[in-house]
Design a protein around this motif. Structure first.
Motif, PDB file in Angstrom:
ATOM      1  N   GLN A   1       0.846  -1.120  -0.163  1.00  0.00           N
ATOM      2  CA  GLN A   1      -0.187   0.017  -0.060  1.00  0.00           C
ATOM      3  C   GLN A   1       0.783   1.244  -0.145  1.00  0.00           C
ATOM      4  O   GLN A   1       0.362   2.191   0.631  1.00  0.00           O
ATOM      5  N   ASP A   2       2.060   1.106  -0.620  1.00  0.00           N
ATOM      6  CA  ASP A   2       2.895   2.490  -0.831  1.00  0.00           C
ATOM      7  C   ASP A   2       3.025   2.508  -2.338  1.00  0.00           C
ATOM      8  O   ASP A   2       3.272   1.635  -3.151  1.00  0.00           O
ATOM      9  N   PRO A   3       3.029   3.856  -2.710  1.00  0.00           N
ATOM     10  CA  PRO A   3       3.185   3.911  -4.199  1.00  0.00           C
ATOM     11  C   PRO A   3       4.509   3.706  -4.787  1.00  0.00           C
ATOM     12  O   PRO A   3       4.458   3.367  -6.015  1.00  0.00           O
ATOM     13  N   ALA A   4       5.508   3.293  -3.826  1.00  0.00           N
ATOM     14  CA  ALA A   4       6.513   2.840  -4.392  1.00  0.00           C
ATOM     15  C   ALA A   4       6.552   1.394  -5.186  1.00  0.00           C
ATOM     16  O   ALA A   4       7.513   1.031  -5.869  1.00  0.00           O
ATOM     17  N   LEU A   5       5.610   0.492  -4.596  1.00  0.00           N
ATOM     18  CA  LEU A   5       5.402  -0.754  -5.244  1.00  0.00           C
ATOM     19  C   LEU A   5       4.955  -0.715  -6.792  1.00  0.00           C
ATOM     20  O   LEU A   5       5.129  -1.456  -7.451  1.00  0.00           O
ATOM     21  N   ASP A   6       4.074   0.486  -7.016  1.00  0.00           N
ATOM     22  CA  ASP A   6       3.648   0.537  -8.229  1.00  0.00           C
ATOM     23  C   ASP A   6       4.618   0.607  -9.195  1.00  0.00           C
ATOM     24  O   ASP A   6       4.668   0.463 -10.382  1.00  0.00           O
ATOM     25  N   ALA A   7       5.941   1.375  -8.793  1.00  0.00           N
ATOM     26  CA  ALA A   7       6.894   1.417  -9.768  1.00  0.00           C
ATOM     27  C   ALA A   7       7.603   0.328 -10.289  1.00  0.00           C
ATOM     28  O   ALA A   7       8.440   0.301 -11.258  1.00  0.00           O
TER      29      ALA A   7
END
Length: 308
Positions: A224-230
């Protein structure tokens, strides 16, 4: 009224380097939770004790799963000679033993019969369905299941290491539906010494490579951290085995509505299965006929993009 599924409308692929232990389904659920995605699936099950590439599809990318499932895959695995188990891996009970140990030359010679178009009987402890029931369930219940042989394409099978006299490390590239455990079992039988898999790692699956994978620890740490989207790859990566044809804007609008749409000529012939793109984004998959793509799967336009 159907209950609306909670989560984000997120689409793409996350390549996970699955550890030993969790099931493929558990990994998919973990990824879906971490990304808060509405929909997720995977392209090719790995046994719980297997490691390596598990390609998790999210949102619209789930529509491309069949094309990755049908692609070639590569495995590295170890075969332990001298014992056969009821599961064809180290988790099962030993059902036969032998003191014989093959030489490198004998192994290499035997591998030749496992290359090309072969027929393979899946392990009794597998997800193959028999009269509507999974084979592993019947086997656990003590039933003597009979599984029919299935065709398999093996592109490459080579001996890469010999840690000791009783162990061989092999690498295999094969098509859809291959069971590494069955290869180990049948190789041991062909060599007259029995055999089973002790460890298994999927190196790549279609366009997805283990070197691009994130670990379970990373998924949990970045949940649930935008960093995983990367780490997400675009859904179009799942279509890399198909020819791409560029659509006209009007053709894209028609395709998104499920109708045949005009595409520019490309590297495809009449009757080929292809995918159409507009500005690099997937619009639809279908059959190419005389300048038109007849869609079988249509992708919802990303938010913010119109259908015109």
């Amino acid at each position: 009224m159907a209950r609306k599924r909670k989560g984000r409308d997120i689409s793409g692929w996350l390549v996970v380097d699955k550890p030993a232990g969790p099931t493929s389904t558990a990994m998919v659920n973990k990824v879906r939770w971490a990304l808060q995605a509405k929909k997720a699936g995977h392209a090719g099950t790995l046994d719980p004790e297997a490691t390596g590439v598990l390609a998790v599809a999210l949102g619209e990318a789930t529509k491309t799963v069949p094309f990755v499932t049908d692609a070639l895959k590569a495995y590295r695995f170890a075969v332990r000679f001298g014992q056969a188990t009821n599961t064809d891996d180290a988790e099962g009970e030993v059902i036969a033993q032998s003191d014989a140990r093959p030489s490198d030359e004998e192994i290499k010679e035997a591998l030749g019969s496992f290359i090309g178009d072969i027929m393979q009987v899946p392990p009794k402890f597998s997800a193959v369905k028999i009269d509507g029931q999974r084979a592993y369930k019947l086997a656990r219940d003590g039933e003597d299941v009979e599984i029919a042989a299935r065709p398999l394409w093996v592109e490459e099978l080579v001996l890469t290491d010999r840690p000791d006299a009783g162990t061989a490390v092999l690498e295999m590239t094969c098509g859809k539906g291959g069971y590494v455990r069955a290869i180990a079992r049948d190789l041991g039988a062909a060599l007259g010494c029995h055999g089973h898999v002790t460890w298994l790692r999927r190196l790549w699956s279609g366009p997805f490579d283990v070197e691009d994978g994130v670990t379970l620890e990373q998924v949990e740490a970045l949940a649930q951290d935008p960093a995983l989207d990367a780490h997400l790859l675009p859904l179009e990566v799942g279509l890399s085995e198909l020819p791409e044809l560029r659509s006209t804007p009007d053709g894209a609008a028609k395709l998104r509505n499920g109708n045949p749409g005009m595409v520019h000529p490309g590297d495809a012939e009449y009757g080929d299965e292809c995918w159409a793109s507009l500005d690099g984004r997937a619009v639809a998959v279908g059959i190419y006929k005389a300048g038109m793509l007849h869609p079988s799967r249509v992708f919802v336009a990303p938010q913010g993009e119109g259908s015109q």
